[in-house]
Motif scaffolding. Structure first.
Motif, PDB file in Angstrom:
ATOM      1  N   UNK A   1       0.841  -1.203   0.000  1.00  0.00           N
ATOM      2  CA  UNK A   1       0.000   0.000   0.000  1.00  0.00           C
ATOM      3  C   UNK A   1       0.872   1.248   0.000  1.00  0.00           C
ATOM      4  N   UNK A   2       0.288   2.374  -0.409  1.00  0.00           N
ATOM      5  CA  UNK A   2       1.047   3.614  -0.503  1.00  0.00           C
ATOM      6  C   UNK A   2       0.217   4.799  -0.031  1.00  0.00           C
ATOM      7  N   UNK A   3       0.917   5.826   0.416  1.00  0.00           N
ATOM      8  CA  UNK A   3       0.347   7.153   0.619  1.00  0.00           C
ATOM      9  C   UNK A   3       0.866   8.036  -0.507  1.00  0.00           C
ATOM     10  N   UNK A   4       0.562   9.347  -0.439  1.00  0.00           N
ATOM     11  CA  UNK A   4       1.002  10.236  -1.512  1.00  0.00           C
ATOM     12  C   UNK A   4       1.290  11.632  -1.005  1.00  0.00           C
ATOM     13  N   UNK A   5       1.850  12.483  -1.848  1.00  0.00           N
ATOM     14  CA  UNK A   5       2.096  13.879  -1.466  1.00  0.00           C
ATOM     15  C   UNK A   5       0.786  14.602  -1.186  1.00  0.00           C
TER      16      UNK A   5
ATOM     17  N   UNK B   1       4.257   6.918  -1.965  1.00  0.00           N
ATOM     18  CA  UNK B   1       5.110   6.911  -0.777  1.00  0.00           C
ATOM     19  C   UNK B   1       4.926   5.563  -0.102  1.00  0.00           C
ATOM     20  N   UNK B   2       5.919   4.705  -0.208  1.00  0.00           N
ATOM     21  CA  UNK B   2       5.838   3.320   0.244  1.00  0.00           C
ATOM     22  C   UNK B   2       6.140   3.195   1.736  1.00  0.00           C
ATOM     23  N   UNK B   3       6.005   1.961   2.230  1.00  0.00           N
ATOM     24  CA  UNK B   3       6.313   1.692   3.632  1.00  0.00           C
ATOM     25  C   UNK B   3       7.752   2.061   3.960  1.00  0.00           C
ATOM     26  N   UNK B   4       8.656   1.754   3.043  1.00  0.00           N
ATOM     27  CA  UNK B   4      10.063   2.051   3.283  1.00  0.00           C
ATOM     28  C   UNK B   4      10.298   3.546   3.411  1.00  0.00           C
ATOM     29  N   UNK B   5       9.650   4.327   2.553  1.00  0.00           N
ATOM     30  CA  UNK B   5       9.813   5.782   2.623  1.00  0.00           C
ATOM     31  C   UNK B   5       9.197   6.347   3.900  1.00  0.00           C
ATOM     32  N   UNK B   6       8.072   5.766   4.333  1.00  0.00           N
ATOM     33  CA  UNK B   6       7.461   6.225   5.572  1.00  0.00           C
ATOM     34  C   UNK B   6       8.387   5.984   6.758  1.00  0.00           C
ATOM     35  N   UNK B   7       9.075   4.846   6.743  1.00  0.00           N
ATOM     36  CA  UNK B   7      10.040   4.588   7.812  1.00  0.00           C
ATOM     37  C   UNK B   7      11.184   5.600   7.768  1.00  0.00           C
ATOM     38  N   UNK B   8      11.637   5.923   6.557  1.00  0.00           N
ATOM     39  CA  UNK B   8      12.693   6.926   6.425  1.00  0.00           C
ATOM     40  C   UNK B   8      12.235   8.284   6.957  1.00  0.00           C
ATOM     41  N   UNK B   9      10.949   8.574   6.803  1.00  0.00           N
ATOM     42  CA  UNK B   9      10.396   9.831   7.305  1.00  0.00           C
ATOM     43  C   UNK B   9      10.124   9.790   8.811  1.00  0.00           C
ATOM     44  N   UNK B  10      10.384   8.638   9.431  1.00  0.00           N
ATOM     45  CA  UNK B  10      10.208   8.453  10.873  1.00  0.00           C
ATOM     46  C   UNK B  10       8.746   8.608  11.301  1.00  0.00           C
ATOM     47  N   UNK B  11       7.826   8.185  10.419  1.00  0.00           N
ATOM     48  CA  UNK B  11       6.405   8.197  10.758  1.00  0.00           C
ATOM     49  C   UNK B  11       6.019   6.859  11.380  1.00  0.00           C
ATOM     50  N   UNK B  12       5.066   6.868  12.332  1.00  0.00           N
ATOM     51  CA  UNK B  12       4.693   5.638  13.053  1.00  0.00           C
ATOM     52  C   UNK B  12       3.874   4.700  12.179  1.00  0.00           C
ATOM     53  N   UNK B  13       4.549   3.925  11.330  1.00  0.00           N
ATOM     54  CA  UNK B  13       3.854   3.078  10.365  1.00  0.00           C
ATOM     55  C   UNK B  13       4.256   1.619  10.553  1.00  0.00           C
ATOM     56  N   UNK B  14       3.288   0.715  10.328  1.00  0.00           N
ATOM     57  CA  UNK B  14       3.493  -0.723  10.383  1.00  0.00           C
ATOM     58  C   UNK B  14       3.017  -1.305   9.057  1.00  0.00           C
TER      59      UNK B  14
END
Length: 281
Positions: free
Chosen positions: A144-148, A226-239
């Motif tokens: 799954x992804x998020x976006x700008x 914006x993938x799971x990996x990018x969310x982790x790089x952004x330090x967002x609380x994602x699982x």
């Protein structure tokens, strides 16, 4: 009783009219039952915000769905009816929508005192991403992804309008473009500031400022994943691997527009790889 040709036509007409209504009512009941199952399992208030292209009415006309003020009214009402100590689980699947409605939903979720979890089974773009950022935890399918969240003015990205004004001599720019550029500058600043506020309770002020700028300034195209990996790089609380199976079941109850032949088919059962099929001797 003898039925004439006209009587048969009327019966067929009534069946064609009533069957879609009965099917919609059946699907609606199954959705509610599934939401109740998830609530009982997680001891939370479950809210779904799912936008798919559905066939409606007698003619089966498809409509495009997006976040609007009616959505925000319903979700705000659901949050108000939720006790302060009860967690909220929001199942989110949307291409985005109105900034006003998205900000209202995000603000209400952020102000809820108990834990807020957002589930993204496939995608939550634009305004959907803004809503997800308000959660204490974002749970995504591994793909799954998020976006700008960069604002759009009509068919144009606000950031692109500002770039045109910077690159051209002002004497060669018409008044409408200048007005759009003024609106675009305000829109980018407003969205960036709102996202910064959403992130302040998750990271340092400096990091929140930088990430808000990254998401809102138009660095990427509006459909950039914006993938799971990018969310982790952004330090967002994602699982990224704990999506409840009931969420996928719920998605199946939001059908896309019917087609004469499906573009994707599979046998809907899990395969047990531990058992090998014996070969014919």
């Amino acid at each position: 009783m003898n039925l004439g040709f006209t009587d048969i036509l009327w019966i067929l007409f009534l069946l064609i009219t009533l069957l879609p209504m009965l099917q919609q009512r059946s699907i609606g009941s199954r959705r509610l039952n599934l939401l109740q199952r998830i609530e009982a399992k997680r001891q939370s208030r479950v809210i779904s915000l799912i936008h798919r292209q559905e066939a409606i009415s007698l003619l089966g006309i498809p409509i495009s769905r997006y976040i609007n003020v009616e959505d925000s009214e319903h979700i705000l009402r659901a949050i108000r009816l939720t006790p302060d100590d009860m967690p909220i689980d929001l199942i989110l699947h949307t291409p985005g929508g109105l900034v006003l409605a998205s900000e209202q939903i995000a603000r209400a979720l952020q102000q809820h005192k108990a834990k807020v979890t957002v589930f993204v089974p496939h995608y939550a773009m634009s305004g959907g991403t803004m809503i997800a950022l308000a959660a204490d935890e974002i749970i995504l399918d591994p793909n799954a992804v998020l976006g700008p969240v960069d604002p759009q003015l009509g068919q144009y990205p606000a950031a692109s309008i500002l770039k045109v004004v910077k690159q051209k001599n002002i004497d060669k720019i018409d008044d409408n473009t200048l007005i759009l550029a003024d609106m675009a500058e305000k829109a980018v600043r407003q969205v960036q500031e709102f996202v910064r506020v959403l992130l302040l309770d998750k990271m340092s002020p400096e990091k929140a400022e930088d990430l808000a700028k990254t998401l809102a300034e138009g660095r990427w195209t509006h459909d950039y994943p914006i993938t799971c990996e990018k969310l982790r790089e952004m330090e967002l609380p994602s699982i990224c691997n704990e999506m409840p199976l009931e969420v996928y079941e719920l998605m199946e109850l939001y059908p896309q527009q019917a087609q004469q032949r499906p573009s994707v088919q599979y046998i809907p059962i899990p395969y047990d790889t531990s058992k090998k099929t014996p070969r014919n001797m």
